[in-house]
Design a protein around this motif. Structure first.
Motif, mmCIF file in Angstrom:
data_model
loop_
_atom_site.group_PDB
_atom_site.id
_atom_site.type_symbol
_atom_site.label_atom_id
_atom_site.label_comp_id
_atom_site.label_asym_id
_atom_site.label_seq_id
_atom_site.Cartn_x
_atom_site.Cartn_y
_atom_site.Cartn_z
ATOM 1 N N ARG A 238 0.816 -1.216 0.000
ATOM 2 C CA ARG A 238 0.000 0.000 0.000
ATOM 3 C C ARG A 238 0.850 1.267 0.000
ATOM 4 N NH1 ARG A 238 -2.779 -0.796 5.945
ATOM 5 N NH2 ARG A 238 -0.933 -1.620 6.993
ATOM 6 N N ARG A 241 2.066 1.791 -3.559
ATOM 7 C CA ARG A 241 0.950 2.318 -4.358
ATOM 8 C C ARG A 241 0.697 3.787 -4.034
ATOM 9 N NH1 ARG A 241 -3.644 -2.547 -4.226
ATOM 10 N NH2 ARG A 241 -2.630 -3.888 -5.778
ATOM 11 N N HIS A 242 0.799 4.128 -2.765
ATOM 12 C CA HIS A 242 0.571 5.512 -2.360
ATOM 13 C C HIS A 242 1.650 6.426 -2.936
ATOM 14 C CE1 HIS A 242 -0.910 8.804 0.105
ATOM 15 N NE2 HIS A 242 0.306 8.991 0.588
ATOM 16 N N ARG A 244 3.382 5.983 -5.605
ATOM 17 C CA ARG A 244 3.126 6.117 -7.036
ATOM 18 C C ARG A 244 1.985 7.097 -7.298
ATOM 19 N NH1 ARG A 244 6.361 5.300 -11.331
ATOM 20 N NH2 ARG A 244 5.156 4.879 -13.202
ATOM 21 N N LYS A 245 0.951 7.034 -6.473
ATOM 22 C CA LYS A 245 -0.232 7.891 -6.653
ATOM 23 C C LYS A 245 0.120 9.361 -6.495
ATOM 24 C CE LYS A 245 -4.880 8.654 -4.780
ATOM 25 N NZ LYS A 245 -5.895 8.200 -3.774
ATOM 26 N N LEU A 263 5.021 -0.734 -10.471
ATOM 27 C CA LEU A 263 4.890 0.587 -9.865
ATOM 28 C C LEU A 263 6.239 1.282 -9.714
ATOM 29 C CD1 LEU A 263 2.442 -0.411 -6.982
ATOM 30 C CD2 LEU A 263 1.835 0.663 -9.159
#
Length: 300
Positions: A238, A241-242, A244-245, A263
């Motif tokens: 997570r 992913r964060h 990358r976001k 990612l």
């Protein structure tokens, strides 16, 4: 993402490391580490290349009653005697060096072995807790694991010696021991309740405040360095992913594929004990105390 593989494995590693340095050397770094970082300290992992299939005890099983707790603590009593002897390896020391150089602004570890602290890391979130701590399920009292080890040894004299050195050490401080009948449990010295290692079991949630602190650390990062994690569980993935976001570059150092490969800005397929010291060597030459660089990346 990394482009096509160069001609030789050595060349591939060198070129990937150069790209990683190009990302990391211009930004304050936060690291996320996993079990692959500690394998060179003699602690096996769950999902690394060549690792046997393992079925760790879940939280639901542990709290189901005396039988499961006796099985866990018998295995842990044997495994702890070995894990307590583990020492930080060059990968742990390299991350501590990065922090001292002003390049690493924080570290989130999925490991419970305490080796980052032993190596000198200070700005640290033990995401899954520490195997060196024990908590009472009844009164929430915390106590040191080595204190419990002495109590278990007194209750079960000769148990570790009878298990023998041939018993396989498993991740998270236990051992692949089947004969646990007759093992005597120690209760909480405060209330007499059941004791649990102060770690997050499979099937158990990481405390919300700890997760929030880890997200805040990633938010403040200029880059995210993942070291020795397959990212197979959401607990670590997570944060990738964060990153990358929100547009934070991600560098992954790991042997073999990870669940976060798509990612990553740079993938370095190599061992942490080799790659992280190379990164730290550059930090000593290139990073200034405020976490910025002098504009030059130097490979030793």
């Amino acid at each position: 993402m990394l482009e096509g593989a160069p001609d030789t494995p050595g060349k591939a590693l060198d070129e990937a490391l150069d790209r990683a340095l190009g990302v990391l050397a211009s930004r304050p770094v936060v690291a996320l580490t996993g079990a692959g970082l500690s394998t060179d300290s003699g602690i096996p992992d769950y999902r690394g290349p060549g690792s046997p299939r393992r079925t760790p005890m879940t939280y639901q099983e542990f709290v189901s009653g005396h039988h499961a707790q006796r099985r866990y603590w018998a295995r842990s009593h044997v495994g702890w005697a070995r894990m307590a002897r583990a020492e930080p390896n060059p990968g742990h020391h390299a991350l501590a060096d990065l922090e001292r150089a002003g390049a690493l602004h924080g570290l989130i570890t999925q490991n419970v072995d305490g080796l980052h602290t032993a190596a000198g890391s200070r700005t640290l979130i033990d995401l899954h807790g520490r195997i060196a701590d024990v908590v009472c399920l009844g009164c929430d009292r915390r106590s040191p694991r080595d204190e419990l080890q002495r109590r278990l040894a007194a209750l079960n004299p000769g148990f570790v010696e009878a298990a023998g050195e041939s018993v396989e050490t498993a991740p998270d401080g236990d051992a692949a021991l089947e004969a646990t009948d007759g093992f005597r449990l120690a209760e909480c010295a405060g209330c007499g309740g059941a004791l649990k290692p102060d770690v997050v079991f499979f099937g158990e949630n990481v405390p919300r405040d700890r997760v929030a602190r880890a997200y805040a650390m990633v938010d403040a990062a200029g880059s995210l360095l993942v070291a020795g994690s397959s990212l197979a569980v959401m607990s670590g993935l997570r944060f990738v992913r964060h990153a990358r976001k929100i547009g934070t570059p991600v560098v992954i150092v790991n042997r073999g594929q990870t669940r976060g490969d798509d990612l990553a800005d740079v993938l370095v397929d190599g061992g942490c004990s080799e790659v992280l010291p190379a990164i730290a060597a550059v930090a000593r030459l290139s990073w200034t105390d405020d976490g910025r660089t002098n504009g030059t990346v130097v490979r030793s």
